[in-house]
Scaffold this motif. Structure first.
Motif, PDB file in Angstrom:
ATOM      1  N   VAL A 141     -37.963   6.037 -27.428  1.00 53.70           N
ATOM      2  CA  VAL A 141     -37.539   5.739 -26.055  1.00 53.70           C
ATOM      3  C   VAL A 141     -37.185   4.256 -25.935  1.00 53.70           C
ATOM      4  CG1 VAL A 141     -38.324   5.612 -23.658  1.00 53.70           C
ATOM      5  CG2 VAL A 141     -38.797   7.642 -25.008  1.00 53.70           C
ATOM      6  N   GLY A 142     -37.996   3.393 -26.519  1.00 55.52           N
ATOM      7  CA  GLY A 142     -37.716   1.957 -26.471  1.00 55.52           C
ATOM      8  C   GLY A 142     -36.433   1.585 -27.197  1.00 55.52           C
ATOM      9  N   ILE A 143     -36.231   2.144 -28.373  1.00 50.27           N
ATOM     10  CA  ILE A 143     -35.009   1.865 -29.132  1.00 50.27           C
ATOM     11  C   ILE A 143     -33.783   2.386 -28.387  1.00 50.27           C
ATOM     12  CG2 ILE A 143     -33.768   2.478 -31.246  1.00 50.27           C
ATOM     13  CD1 ILE A 143     -36.496   2.367 -32.680  1.00 50.27           C
ATOM     14  N   SER A 144     -33.910   3.562 -27.776  1.00 51.57           N
ATOM     15  CA  SER A 144     -32.794   4.114 -27.009  1.00 51.57           C
ATOM     16  C   SER A 144     -32.451   3.220 -25.825  1.00 51.57           C
ATOM     17  CB  SER A 144     -33.136   5.518 -26.505  1.00 51.57           C
ATOM     18  OG  SER A 144     -33.306   6.392 -27.575  1.00 51.57           O
ATOM     19  N   GLY A 145     -33.475   2.711 -25.151  1.00 46.95           N
ATOM     20  CA  GLY A 145     -33.223   1.801 -24.033  1.00 46.95           C
ATOM     21  C   GLY A 145     -32.520   0.538 -24.478  1.00 46.95           C
ATOM     22  N   LEU A 146     -32.947  -0.028 -25.600  1.00 49.65           N
ATOM     23  CA  LEU A 146     -32.283  -1.228 -26.109  1.00 49.65           C
ATOM     24  C   LEU A 146     -30.846  -0.933 -26.512  1.00 49.65           C
ATOM     25  CD1 LEU A 146     -35.134  -2.787 -28.267  1.00 49.65           C
ATOM     26  CD2 LEU A 146     -34.246  -3.608 -26.068  1.00 49.65           C
ATOM     27  N   TYR A 147     -30.617   0.221 -27.109  1.00 51.85           N
ATOM     28  CA  TYR A 147     -29.253   0.607 -27.488  1.00 51.85           C
ATOM     29  C   TYR A 147     -28.375   0.773 -26.250  1.00 51.85           C
ATOM     30  CZ  TYR A 147     -25.400   3.429 -29.250  1.00 51.85           C
ATOM     31  OH  TYR A 147     -24.156   3.910 -29.549  1.00 51.85           O
ATOM     32  N   LEU A 148     -28.918   1.362 -25.201  1.00 52.80           N
ATOM     33  CA  LEU A 148     -28.136   1.590 -23.986  1.00 52.80           C
ATOM     34  C   LEU A 148     -27.830   0.281 -23.257  1.00 52.80           C
ATOM     35  CD1 LEU A 148     -29.790   4.867 -22.687  1.00 52.80           C
ATOM     36  CD2 LEU A 148     -27.550   4.593 -23.745  1.00 52.80           C
ATOM     37  N   LEU A 149     -28.599  -0.769 -23.508  1.00 53.93           N
ATOM     38  CA  LEU A 149     -28.294  -2.075 -22.921  1.00 53.93           C
ATOM     39  C   LEU A 149     -26.940  -2.600 -23.385  1.00 53.93           C
ATOM     40  CD1 LEU A 149     -31.657  -4.050 -23.058  1.00 53.93           C
ATOM     41  CD2 LEU A 149     -30.372  -3.398 -21.028  1.00 53.93           C
ATOM     42  N   THR A 150     -26.506  -2.180 -24.563  1.00 52.07           N
ATOM     43  CA  THR A 150     -25.227  -2.666 -25.098  1.00 52.07           C
ATOM     44  C   THR A 150     -24.038  -2.157 -24.292  1.00 52.07           C
ATOM     45  OG1 THR A 150     -25.025  -0.825 -26.662  1.00 52.07           O
ATOM     46  CG2 THR A 150     -26.184  -2.785 -27.418  1.00 52.07           C
ATOM     47  N   PHE A 151     -24.228  -1.139 -23.456  1.00 55.13           N
ATOM     48  CA  PHE A 151     -23.123  -0.589 -22.679  1.00 55.13           C
ATOM     49  C   PHE A 151     -22.783  -1.432 -21.463  1.00 55.13           C
ATOM     50  CE2 PHE A 151     -24.721   3.423 -24.676  1.00 55.13           C
ATOM     51  CZ  PHE A 151     -23.725   3.454 -25.628  1.00 55.13           C
ATOM     52  N   TYR A 152     -23.594  -2.418 -21.124  1.00 57.59           N
ATOM     53  CA  TYR A 152     -23.243  -3.301 -20.016  1.00 57.59           C
ATOM     54  C   TYR A 152     -21.978  -4.094 -20.330  1.00 57.59           C
ATOM     55  CZ  TYR A 152     -27.384  -2.473 -17.235  1.00 57.59           C
ATOM     56  OH  TYR A 152     -28.334  -1.900 -16.463  1.00 57.59           O
ATOM     57  N   GLY A 153     -21.728  -4.394 -21.572  1.00 57.09           N
ATOM     58  CA  GLY A 153     -20.512  -5.078 -21.962  1.00 57.09           C
ATOM     59  C   GLY A 153     -19.286  -4.178 -21.899  1.00 57.09           C
ATOM     60  N   ASP A 154     -19.498  -2.862 -21.915  1.00 55.02           N
ATOM     61  CA  ASP A 154     -18.400  -1.887 -21.875  1.00 55.02           C
ATOM     62  C   ASP A 154     -18.041  -1.473 -20.450  1.00 55.02           C
ATOM     63  OD1 ASP A 154     -18.337  -1.938 -24.600  1.00 55.02           O
ATOM     64  OD2 ASP A 154     -19.525  -0.113 -24.844  1.00 55.02           O
ATOM     65  N   SER A 155     -18.594  -2.117 -19.435  1.00 54.87           N
ATOM     66  CA  SER A 155     -18.402  -1.669 -18.062  1.00 54.87           C
ATOM     67  C   SER A 155     -16.970  -1.874 -17.580  1.00 54.87           C
ATOM     68  CB  SER A 155     -19.372  -2.378 -17.120  1.00 54.87           C
ATOM     69  OG  SER A 155     -19.111  -3.771 -17.120  1.00 54.87           O
ATOM     70  N   ASP A 156     -16.162  -2.714 -18.241  1.00 57.88           N
ATOM     71  CA  ASP A 156     -14.793  -2.937 -17.813  1.00 57.88           C
ATOM     72  C   ASP A 156     -13.848  -1.821 -18.252  1.00 57.88           C
ATOM     73  OD1 ASP A 156     -14.994  -3.558 -20.472  1.00 57.88           O
ATOM     74  OD2 ASP A 156     -13.646  -5.275 -20.365  1.00 57.88           O
ATOM     75  N   GLN A 157     -14.295  -0.851 -19.037  1.00 54.33           N
ATOM     76  CA  GLN A 157     -13.446   0.238 -19.504  1.00 54.33           C
ATOM     77  C   GLN A 157     -13.026   1.154 -18.350  1.00 54.33           C
ATOM     78  OE1 GLN A 157     -15.417   2.300 -22.660  1.00 54.33           O
ATOM     79  NE2 GLN A 157     -15.045   0.690 -24.159  1.00 54.33           N
ATOM     80  N   GLY A 158     -13.861   1.286 -17.328  1.00 53.52           N
ATOM     81  CA  GLY A 158     -13.546   2.168 -16.226  1.00 53.52           C
ATOM     82  C   GLY A 158     -12.494   1.622 -15.296  1.00 53.52           C
ATOM     83  N   THR A 159     -12.134   0.336 -15.407  1.00 56.60           N
ATOM     84  CA  THR A 159     -11.158  -0.265 -14.513  1.00 56.60           C
ATOM     85  C   THR A 159      -9.742  -0.204 -15.068  1.00 56.60           C
ATOM     86  OG1 THR A 159     -11.547  -2.447 -15.469  1.00 56.60           O
ATOM     87  CG2 THR A 159     -12.876  -1.824 -13.535  1.00 56.60           C
ATOM     88  N   ASP A 160      -9.544   0.418 -16.216  1.00 55.64           N
ATOM     89  CA  ASP A 160      -8.198   0.482 -16.810  1.00 55.64           C
ATOM     90  C   ASP A 160      -7.262   1.330 -15.960  1.00 55.64           C
ATOM     91  OD1 ASP A 160      -9.394   0.576 -20.229  1.00 55.64           O
ATOM     92  OD2 ASP A 160      -8.999  -1.106 -18.898  1.00 55.64           O
ATOM     93  N   ASN A 161      -7.776   2.294 -15.216  1.00 59.78           N
ATOM     94  CA  ASN A 161      -6.938   3.202 -14.443  1.00 59.78           C
ATOM     95  C   ASN A 161      -6.534   2.616 -13.090  1.00 59.78           C
ATOM     96  OD1 ASN A 161      -7.106   5.095 -16.462  1.00 59.78           O
ATOM     97  ND2 ASN A 161      -8.919   6.051 -15.613  1.00 59.78           N
ATOM     98  N   MET A 162      -7.104   1.495 -12.706  1.00 63.32           N
ATOM     99  CA  MET A 162      -6.809   0.913 -11.392  1.00 63.32           C
ATOM    100  C   MET A 162      -5.538   0.107 -11.397  1.00 63.32           C
ATOM    101  SD  MET A 162     -10.408  -0.236  -9.958  1.00 63.32           S
ATOM    102  CE  MET A 162     -11.401   0.930  -9.084  1.00 63.32           C
TER     103      MET A 162
END
Length: 71
Positions: free
Chosen positions: A50-71
């Protein structure tokens, strides 16, 4: 394809951990300890995953700009 599977696996494990924390907070019930024993080797593995998964999921904060490509 493999990276997508890793993301879904990490997200699923993190959700299971979040549900366990919710049970602890609302009902004082630690489901992992209840099922596998208090701090047994398998409980430690589950908490570690669970801890490793949480740390891995933290890396997706840098990917948050991918959803704005359609705007």
């Amino acid at each position: 394809m493999g990276n997508k599977c890793l993301r879904y696996t990490a997200l699923t494990i993190a959700i299971i951990g979040a549900i366990n924390w919710g049970l602890i907070g609302f009902f004082n019930l630690n489901l992992v300890s209840f099922l596998f024993g208090s701090m047994s080797w398998i409980s430690r593995i589950i908490y570690g995953l669970v801890g490793i998964s949480g740390l891995y999921l933290l890396t997706f904060y840098g990917d948050s700009d991918q959803g704005t490509d359609n705007m």
